[in-house]
Each structure stands twice: as C-alpha cells, then as structure tokens.
Design a protein around this motif. Structure first.
Motif, PDB file in Angstrom:
ATOM      1  N   GLN A 186       0.837  -1.208   0.000  1.00 35.57           N
ATOM      2  CA  GLN A 186       0.000   0.000   0.000  1.00 35.57           C
ATOM      3  C   GLN A 186       0.870   1.255   0.000  1.00 35.57           C
ATOM      4  OE1 GLN A 186      -2.399  -0.977   3.403  1.00 35.57           O
ATOM      5  NE2 GLN A 186      -4.031  -1.831   2.161  1.00 35.57           N
ATOM      6  N   ARG A 187       1.960   1.215   0.783  1.00 34.94           N
ATOM      7  CA  ARG A 187       2.872   2.371   0.816  1.00 34.94           C
ATOM      8  C   ARG A 187       3.544   2.561  -0.553  1.00 34.94           C
ATOM      9  NH1 ARG A 187       8.061   2.486   1.094  1.00 34.94           N
ATOM     10  NH2 ARG A 187       8.321   0.399   1.973  1.00 34.94           N
ATOM     11  N   ARG A 188       3.996   1.489  -1.146  1.00 39.26           N
ATOM     12  CA  ARG A 188       4.660   1.561  -2.459  1.00 39.26           C
ATOM     13  C   ARG A 188       3.712   2.132  -3.524  1.00 39.26           C
ATOM     14  NH1 ARG A 188       9.358  -1.919  -3.261  1.00 39.26           N
ATOM     15  NH2 ARG A 188       9.713  -3.371  -1.553  1.00 39.26           N
ATOM     16  N   ILE A 189       2.445   1.681  -3.469  1.00 41.35           N
ATOM     17  CA  ILE A 189       1.432   2.143  -4.429  1.00 41.35           C
ATOM     18  C   ILE A 189       1.212   3.653  -4.273  1.00 41.35           C
ATOM     19  CG2 ILE A 189      -1.055   2.045  -4.953  1.00 41.35           C
ATOM     20  CD1 ILE A 189      -0.859  -1.023  -4.261  1.00 41.35           C
ATOM     21  N   LYS A 190       1.112   4.084  -3.011  1.00 45.10           N
ATOM     22  CA  LYS A 190       0.877   5.500  -2.717  1.00 45.10           C
ATOM     23  C   LYS A 190       2.064   6.343  -3.206  1.00 45.10           C
ATOM     24  CE  LYS A 190      -0.484   8.384   1.196  1.00 45.10           C
ATOM     25  NZ  LYS A 190      -0.514   8.457   2.663  1.00 45.10           N
ATOM     26  N   GLU A 191       3.281   5.868  -2.912  1.00 46.22           N
ATOM     27  CA  GLU A 191       4.485   6.604  -3.329  1.00 46.22           C
ATOM     28  C   GLU A 191       4.580   6.694  -4.849  1.00 46.22           C
ATOM     29  OE1 GLU A 191       7.693   4.584  -1.351  1.00 46.22           O
ATOM     30  OE2 GLU A 191       7.259   5.537   0.584  1.00 46.22           O
ATOM     31  N   ALA A 192       4.070   5.670  -5.539  1.00 41.57           N
ATOM     32  CA  ALA A 192       4.104   5.681  -7.011  1.00 41.57           C
ATOM     33  C   ALA A 192       2.959   6.517  -7.590  1.00 41.57           C
ATOM     34  CB  ALA A 192       4.031   4.246  -7.535  1.00 41.57           C
ATOM     35  N   GLY A 193       2.058   6.997  -6.699  1.00 38.87           N
ATOM     36  CA  GLY A 193       0.933   7.836  -7.141  1.00 38.87           C
ATOM     37  C   GLY A 193      -0.103   7.080  -7.951  1.00 38.87           C
ATOM     38  N   LEU A 194      -0.262   5.785  -7.641  1.00 39.67           N
ATOM     39  CA  LEU A 194      -1.217   4.966  -8.402  1.00 39.67           C
ATOM     40  C   LEU A 194      -2.543   4.854  -7.648  1.00 39.67           C
ATOM     41  CD1 LEU A 194       1.250   2.116  -9.419  1.00 39.67           C
ATOM     42  CD2 LEU A 194       0.325   3.865 -10.937  1.00 39.67           C
ATOM     43  N   ALA A 210       4.071   1.572 -14.866  1.00 43.41           N
ATOM     44  CA  ALA A 210       4.241   2.099 -13.500  1.00 43.41           C
ATOM     45  C   ALA A 210       3.850   1.043 -12.460  1.00 43.41           C
ATOM     46  CB  ALA A 210       3.413   3.365 -13.305  1.00 43.41           C
ATOM     47  N   ALA A 211       2.753   0.351 -12.718  1.00 43.57           N
ATOM     48  CA  ALA A 211       2.314  -0.726 -11.809  1.00 43.57           C
ATOM     49  C   ALA A 211       3.310  -1.879 -11.844  1.00 43.57           C
ATOM     50  CB  ALA A 211       0.927  -1.216 -12.205  1.00 43.57           C
ATOM     51  N   ASN A 212       3.787  -2.200 -13.031  1.00 42.24           N
ATOM     52  CA  ASN A 212       4.755  -3.285 -13.184  1.00 42.24           C
ATOM     53  C   ASN A 212       6.045  -3.003 -12.406  1.00 42.24           C
ATOM     54  OD1 ASN A 212       5.611  -5.820 -14.428  1.00 42.24           O
ATOM     55  ND2 ASN A 212       7.086  -4.530 -15.490  1.00 42.24           N
ATOM     56  N   LYS A 213       6.472  -1.733 -12.407  1.00 42.44           N
ATOM     57  CA  LYS A 213       7.699  -1.338 -11.684  1.00 42.44           C
ATOM     58  C   LYS A 213       7.536  -1.601 -10.176  1.00 42.44           C
ATOM     59  CE  LYS A 213      10.946   2.549 -11.266  1.00 42.44           C
ATOM     60  NZ  LYS A 213      10.876   3.032  -9.870  1.00 42.44           N
ATOM     61  N   VAL A 214       6.355  -1.265  -9.628  1.00 41.93           N
ATOM     62  CA  VAL A 214       6.098  -1.499  -8.197  1.00 41.93           C
ATOM     63  C   VAL A 214       6.151  -3.002  -7.890  1.00 41.93           C
ATOM     64  CG1 VAL A 214       4.377  -1.269  -6.332  1.00 41.93           C
ATOM     65  CG2 VAL A 214       4.712   0.609  -7.948  1.00 41.93           C
ATOM     66  N   VAL A 215       5.529  -3.794  -8.754  1.00 41.18           N
ATOM     67  CA  VAL A 215       5.517  -5.249  -8.551  1.00 41.18           C
ATOM     68  C   VAL A 215       6.941  -5.813  -8.639  1.00 41.18           C
ATOM     69  CG1 VAL A 215       4.698  -7.477  -9.454  1.00 41.18           C
ATOM     70  CG2 VAL A 215       3.141  -5.512  -9.352  1.00 41.18           C
ATOM     71  N   GLU A 216       7.705  -5.347  -9.602  1.00 39.40           N
ATOM     72  CA  GLU A 216       9.084  -5.828  -9.779  1.00 39.40           C
ATOM     73  C   GLU A 216       9.942  -5.505  -8.550  1.00 39.40           C
ATOM     74  OE1 GLU A 216      10.751  -7.250 -12.966  1.00 39.40           O
ATOM     75  OE2 GLU A 216       8.712  -7.986 -12.720  1.00 39.40           O
TER      76      GLU A 216
END
Length: 290
Positions: A186-194, A210-216
């Motif tokens: 959840q923190r990573r998603i928020k920081e990525a602005g998604l 952008a979503a793929n980068k968070v997952v990777e």
C-alpha cells in the motif's frame, strides 16, 4: 474423537474453529477484533464452550512475540493495543478449566502447512505470511522453531532489509516487513501515485509500466528476504501465505525470475494450501498434537 478449539487472532478479525483429530473443521466463525482484547476474547470463548461442550482444549495463534512456555504475549505492536504482557494461557485456563496453548500466528500457519498442507512430510520449511505485517514460521527437523528469551524466534519480518530505511512499528528502521507485506505494498502504491488497491496493482502490472515497476521492486525485495533465509536455514521449501498470496499467480513468475539470481541453491516456493483456515488449523494443532 478429540475436538479442540483453534483461535486465530489478527489485527482486524478473530477466527475461531472447532477441529477434530483428522484436521476437519467442524464449526467456524469470524468476529471483529475489539479492544480491550482479553475480556472480549474470554467472553467469546466461554460462549462457544457453552454451545460446544465437547471441546477438550484450546489453541491460540496471535499476532506478536509470544513465550509459548508461559503462553504469554511478550510484545505486540500497536496493531493490538494493550495486548503486550497479557498472560493469555494462565487467565484462560483459569476461566475455562481447559488446557490452553498459545503461539505466534505465523508459527501456527507453519504447523498447519507442515502437518496437513503444502509441506507435508518435509523436515525444514520456512513459511512467510504476507499480511498486515510479514510473519514468519520455521519448521526445523520437523519441529516448530519458536520462543526464545524474548519470544522473538523466527520473527522474520524484523530482519533488517534496508539499513536506515522506512520506520517499522517496532521502532527500528528498514525491517523486511516495511518492504514485503500488504501494508508495504500500500505504501509503495501510494508513493508511485497509483490510484489502485494491491489486487488491482497485480492485475494492472500486465499492461501498465508504473504498476509493473512497483511489482518488480516488491518481488525483488521478497527474493532477497528468501535468499537470506536460505543462507540461515537451507530449507527444503518456502511457503507463502497471507492476503498478498491470494494474487500469487500474478506475481510468482516475477519472483521466480528474481530468485534465480540470488539463491545459493534452487528452492521450491509454494502458496499456502489453507489460506484463511491455516491459522485456526495450526492453533488447533498446538493442543491436538500433544
């Protein structure tokens, strides 16, 4: 046939189930976690014992550091306010007149998976539960590795992954659970602005860079955690449970790719067989097995 009550205490809900010697769940229910926790827990357990008088013993898996010998919660973060230092075994045995055993929640998941689930027949297994935090359970030569002088054995989420990193609920910086858990996602998603939830993130990663980068980044960190654990335990299998594992089919290939570059030796990674039932099954095994 022996019947026991398994109780799984989490930050938002408590699951309770009656289990027989073959591991069948005969009855189960879910109630919200309410603070102050102990009186509420006792009240609900007593209610179930009136309804189900054949229950012979009670096993409890709970969030936090646990001393299994005393059956006492040594430390619980703010997830469960006021739970630290609660002598759960002593108080519940007095209230119910039944034998009570208490363990850490991720440890009981490890027990369930080793006895009935994905790790049946294996001697050395590491279980990671990716939920609100990162729980860990270790089966070592067929037995649960637990306890320790501070109840902190196998608290794998508190191995430091990034020195001076994100502040953890335990007060230190850079613990693994701040990078590899549902909360971390959840923190990573928020920081990525998604504008997505974790399940949507995994789905979107197929088409959205952008979503793929968070997952990777998430799977790369999980691979590092598994690699460090292999150096310590040389396990036969890693089992991943908790809420994040429900979308494992969407991120497992990415994790396997990362593991190939950081493991000392190949190790199979499986998703927990029991998902939500593992907690009550493992808690029941605390009293079924002995």
């Amino acid at each position: 046939m022996e019947k026991v009550l398994g109780v799984d205490i989490g930050g938002t809900k408590i699951r309770m189930g009656i289990i027989d010697a073959s591991g069948q769940i005969i009855y189960e229910e879910k109630i919200p976690t309410i603070i102050p926790l102990y009186p509420y827990l006792e009240e609900n357990i007593l209610r179930i014992l009136v309804e189900q008088p054949e229950v012979q013993a009670i096993g409890i898996g709970t969030h936090g550091f646990v001393d299994p010998k005393q059956g006492k919660v040594i430390y619980a973060a703010e997830t469960l306010p006021g739970w630290t230092d609660t002598p759960v075994k002593e108080w519940l045995e007095k209230a119910t007149g039944k034998r009570v055993e208490v363990e850490n929640d991720a440890n009981v998941v490890a027990l369930a998976e080793a006895k009935f689930g994905a790790a049946q027949g294996l001697n050395r297994v590491v279980v990671l539960t990716l939920g609100t935090g990162l729980g860990g359970g270790v089966i070592w030569d067929g037995k649960l590795l637990s306890g320790g002088p501070h109840g902190g054995a196998a608290e794998l989420g508190h191995m430091i992954l990034y020195p001076n990193g994100v502040k953890c609920a335990c007060g230190r910086l850079g613990c693994s659970e701040m990078y590899v858990s549902g909360t971390a996602l959840q923190r990573r998603i928020k920081e990525a602005g998604l504008p997505v939830t974790p399940p949507e993130l995994f789905e979107n990663a197929k088409t959205d860079p952008a979503a793929n980068k968070v997952v990777e980044e998430f799977t790369a960190d999980l691979a590092l955690v598994i690699s460090s654990l292999q150096a310590a335990f040389d396990m036969e299998m890693v089992i991943i449970g908790g809420g994040v594992s429900e979308a494992a089919d969407l991120w497992m290939a990415s994790l396997q790719e990362k593991l190939a570059t950081v493991l000392l030796n190949p190790v199979p990674v499986e998703v927990a067989r029991f998902e939500n039932d593992a907690g009550i099954l493992g808690a029941a095994l605390l009293v079924l097995e002995n």
